[in-house]
Design a protein around this motif. Structure first.
Motif, PDB file in Angstrom:
ATOM      1  N   ALA A 191      48.854  -8.079 -15.000  1.00  0.00           N
ATOM      2  CA  ALA A 191      50.444  -7.544 -14.436  1.00  0.00           C
ATOM      3  C   ALA A 191      50.204  -8.891 -12.674  1.00  0.00           C
ATOM      4  CB  ALA A 191      49.493  -5.949 -13.345  1.00  0.00           C
ATOM      5  N   GLU A 192      48.852 -10.048 -13.181  1.00  0.00           N
ATOM      6  CA  GLU A 192      48.771 -10.896 -12.379  1.00  0.00           C
ATOM      7  C   GLU A 192      49.875 -12.070 -12.468  1.00  0.00           C
ATOM      8  OE1 GLU A 192      47.272 -11.992  -9.529  1.00  0.00           O
ATOM      9  OE2 GLU A 192      45.506  -9.636  -9.231  1.00  0.00           O
ATOM     10  N   ARG A 193      50.263 -13.196 -11.344  1.00  0.00           N
ATOM     11  CA  ARG A 193      50.813 -14.154 -11.740  1.00  0.00           C
ATOM     12  C   ARG A 193      50.274 -14.483 -12.640  1.00  0.00           C
ATOM     13  NH1 ARG A 193      52.505 -18.344  -6.877  1.00  0.00           N
ATOM     14  NH2 ARG A 193      53.231 -19.683  -8.290  1.00  0.00           N
ATOM     15  N   ARG A 194      51.568 -15.936 -13.069  1.00  0.00           N
ATOM     16  CA  ARG A 194      50.557 -16.925 -14.124  1.00  0.00           C
ATOM     17  C   ARG A 194      50.055 -18.029 -13.904  1.00  0.00           C
ATOM     18  NH1 ARG A 194      55.622 -18.621 -17.588  1.00  0.00           N
ATOM     19  NH2 ARG A 194      56.800 -19.763 -15.699  1.00  0.00           N
ATOM     20  N   PHE A 195      49.329 -18.861 -14.373  1.00  0.00           N
ATOM     21  CA  PHE A 195      48.587 -20.135 -13.379  1.00  0.00           C
ATOM     22  C   PHE A 195      48.262 -20.961 -14.498  1.00  0.00           C
ATOM     23  CE2 PHE A 195      45.013 -16.930 -12.368  1.00  0.00           C
ATOM     24  CZ  PHE A 195      43.911 -17.580 -13.406  1.00  0.00           C
ATOM     25  N   ALA A 196      48.184 -22.230 -14.228  1.00  0.00           N
ATOM     26  CA  ALA A 196      48.080 -22.721 -15.013  1.00  0.00           C
ATOM     27  C   ALA A 196      46.718 -23.845 -14.205  1.00  0.00           C
ATOM     28  CB  ALA A 196      48.965 -23.829 -15.937  1.00  0.00           C
ATOM     29  N   PRO A 197      45.305 -24.330 -14.971  1.00  0.00           N
ATOM     30  CA  PRO A 197      44.436 -24.992 -13.841  1.00  0.00           C
ATOM     31  C   PRO A 197      44.449 -26.203 -14.614  1.00  0.00           C
ATOM     32  CG  PRO A 197      43.380 -22.498 -14.448  1.00  0.00           C
ATOM     33  CD  PRO A 197      44.960 -23.145 -15.302  1.00  0.00           C
ATOM     34  N   ASP A 198      43.994 -27.107 -13.921  1.00  0.00           N
ATOM     35  CA  ASP A 198      43.903 -28.446 -14.543  1.00  0.00           C
ATOM     36  C   ASP A 198      43.488 -28.210 -15.320  1.00  0.00           C
ATOM     37  OD1 ASP A 198      44.984 -30.011 -13.242  1.00  0.00           O
ATOM     38  OD2 ASP A 198      43.771 -30.017 -11.505  1.00  0.00           O
ATOM     39  N   LEU A 199      41.883 -27.711 -15.815  1.00  0.00           N
ATOM     40  CA  LEU A 199      40.989 -27.297 -16.880  1.00  0.00           C
ATOM     41  C   LEU A 199      40.622 -26.082 -16.979  1.00  0.00           C
ATOM     42  CD1 LEU A 199      39.984 -29.431 -18.322  1.00  0.00           C
ATOM     43  CD2 LEU A 199      37.705 -29.700 -17.381  1.00  0.00           C
ATOM     44  N   VAL A 200      39.869 -26.069 -17.517  1.00  0.00           N
ATOM     45  CA  VAL A 200      40.001 -23.712 -18.079  1.00  0.00           C
ATOM     46  C   VAL A 200      38.177 -24.862 -19.041  1.00  0.00           C
ATOM     47  CG1 VAL A 200      41.558 -23.326 -17.422  1.00  0.00           C
ATOM     48  CG2 VAL A 200      41.162 -23.297 -19.669  1.00  0.00           C
ATOM     49  N   VAL A 201      37.059 -23.764 -19.244  1.00  0.00           N
ATOM     50  CA  VAL A 201      36.096 -23.338 -19.937  1.00  0.00           C
ATOM     51  C   VAL A 201      35.966 -21.941 -20.535  1.00  0.00           C
ATOM     52  CG1 VAL A 201      33.838 -24.075 -20.986  1.00  0.00           C
ATOM     53  CG2 VAL A 201      35.185 -25.608 -19.638  1.00  0.00           C
ATOM     54  N   VAL A 202      35.935 -21.656 -21.678  1.00  0.00           N
ATOM     55  CA  VAL A 202      35.983 -19.923 -22.246  1.00  0.00           C
ATOM     56  C   VAL A 202      34.618 -20.403 -22.670  1.00  0.00           C
ATOM     57  CG1 VAL A 202      36.430 -17.975 -22.909  1.00  0.00           C
ATOM     58  CG2 VAL A 202      38.292 -19.390 -21.452  1.00  0.00           C
ATOM     59  N   LEU A 203      33.566 -19.628 -22.377  1.00  0.00           N
ATOM     60  CA  LEU A 203      32.207 -19.421 -23.191  1.00  0.00           C
ATOM     61  C   LEU A 203      32.438 -18.341 -24.818  1.00  0.00           C
ATOM     62  CD1 LEU A 203      29.235 -19.736 -20.587  1.00  0.00           C
ATOM     63  CD2 LEU A 203      31.356 -21.443 -21.593  1.00  0.00           C
ATOM     64  N   ASP A 204      32.261 -18.427 -25.783  1.00  0.00           N
ATOM     65  CA  ASP A 204      31.718 -17.788 -26.591  1.00  0.00           C
ATOM     66  C   ASP A 204      33.487 -17.462 -26.931  1.00  0.00           C
ATOM     67  OD1 ASP A 204      29.297 -17.301 -26.964  1.00  0.00           O
ATOM     68  OD2 ASP A 204      29.305 -16.185 -24.992  1.00  0.00           O
ATOM     69  N   ALA A 205      34.232 -18.747 -27.458  1.00  0.00           N
ATOM     70  CA  ALA A 205      36.025 -18.170 -27.867  1.00  0.00           C
ATOM     71  C   ALA A 205      35.845 -19.583 -28.747  1.00  0.00           C
ATOM     72  CB  ALA A 205      36.619 -18.743 -26.443  1.00  0.00           C
ATOM     73  N   GLU A 206      36.995 -19.541 -29.547  1.00  0.00           N
ATOM     74  CA  GLU A 206      37.131 -20.488 -30.833  1.00  0.00           C
ATOM     75  C   GLU A 206      37.820 -21.472 -30.314  1.00  0.00           C
ATOM     76  OE1 GLU A 206      35.774 -20.013 -33.617  1.00  0.00           O
ATOM     77  OE2 GLU A 206      35.034 -18.118 -33.312  1.00  0.00           O
ATOM     78  N   ASN A 207      37.629 -21.990 -31.171  1.00  0.00           N
ATOM     79  CA  ASN A 207      37.992 -23.978 -30.190  1.00  0.00           C
ATOM     80  C   ASN A 207      39.451 -23.749 -30.965  1.00  0.00           C
ATOM     81  OD1 ASN A 207      38.540 -25.757 -28.601  1.00  0.00           O
ATOM     82  ND2 ASN A 207      36.849 -27.100 -29.783  1.00  0.00           N
TER      83      ASN A 207
END
Length: 285
Positions: free
Chosen positions: A87-103
């Motif tokens: 329900a949030e407005r989408r956004f596109a950061p310059d760089l994101v990191v997600v741990l324990d996620a398939e690369n």
């Protein structure tokens, strides 16, 4: 990078709320994820900021990707990826990191579909309105629960870090620097602005960008080639010395054989002379 101004409520696609997602079937969820755009519109993007922005962003991306790859950790690192929180407005950061996620490659990050939100975000600021990164994003990223948020202000060569003090908190506290370095608990790294660049450190080890890695590999290869050339020269010299030693040994062997032959010849002649003398002596008697 989203603009500071908020559009009207239904101007842009949004992911379903948690309640709506919970009521959906797996087929409906898959259809929603498929239909959410994998890009943002020009109205949602900041104006292009040239090489200073892109190089800083890509340098950080390369350093982190290389580091986590060498660590063999399941970590996703992405850039300008459309992110959909419920329900949030989408956004596109310059760089994101997600741990324990398939690369693996993604066109978007849908939190409800992935099962978790972002762990770490970096925005690079070069020009334009500072409020977007320094005020609006600080409030928004904290509100959706992103544990850490960093801003690299390349124009001013400054770094700002923010962290949620607890998983339940929805307001950031500033991260203080220690001797110019800012610790990221999420990444397990330190960040520093050094010589006009954003740098990442793992203890005393500097994380290198791809060009630096290539340069270092080339230097290493050059050193290895020099060592190989030196080893080859040593082998050649050792082979030359071996051949010379074999030649000297062969000459010495021939000399000794000749001396032995001459000694045998002298001994033969001496024996013949002694025999002749003995015959002459016997005749006189």
């Amino acid at each position: 990078m989203a603009r500071d101004e908020e559009p009207r409520e239904d101007a842009y696609p949004r992911a379903p709320s948690r309640e709506e997602w919970a009521r959906m079937s797996e087929v409906e969820r898959a259809r929603v994820v498929e239909e959410l755009p994998g890009e943002v519109t020009w109205d949602e993007m900041a104006m292009p900021e040239g090489d200073l922005h892109s190089q800083a962003k890509m340098g950080a991306l390369q350093a982190l990707k290389g580091y986590f790859s060498r660590q063999r950790r399941r970590v996703y690192v992405g850039s300008e990826l459309p992110v959909y929180y419920p329900a949030e407005r989408r956004f596109a950061p310059d760089l994101v990191v997600v741990l324990d996620a398939e690369n693996h490659l993604r066109s978007k990050w849908v939190v409800s579909h992935e099962g978790k939100g972002l762990d770490w975000v970096l925005e690079v600021h070069v020009g334009g309105d500072r409020k977007k990164d320094a005020e609006y994003n600080v409030e928004r990223y904290a509100r959706v629960g992103i544990p850490e948020y960093f801003i690299y202000d390349r124009a001013r060569q400054r770094l700002y870090g923010y962290r949620l003090p607890s998983p339940e908190a929805r307001e950031y506290v500033s991260i203080a620097s220690e001797r110019g370095r800012y610790s990221s608990e999420v990444l397990g790294l330190q960040l520093q602005v050094e010589e006009g660049r954003l740098r990442f450190w793992a203890g005393s080890a500097l994380l290198l960008e791809y060009e630096e890695l290539i340069d270092r590999m080339q230097e290493t290869m050059k050193g290895l080639q020099q060592r190989a050339d030196a080893d080859a020269r040593q082998l050649e010299e050792a082979e030359r010395l071996r051949q010379e030693a074999e030649q000297r040994l062969a000459e010495e062997t021939r000399r000794r054989e000749e001396e032995a032959r001459q000694r045998e010849e002298l001994e033969r002649r001496l024996a013949e002379s002694q025999a002749e003398l003995e015959r002459l002596r016997q005749r006189r008697e």
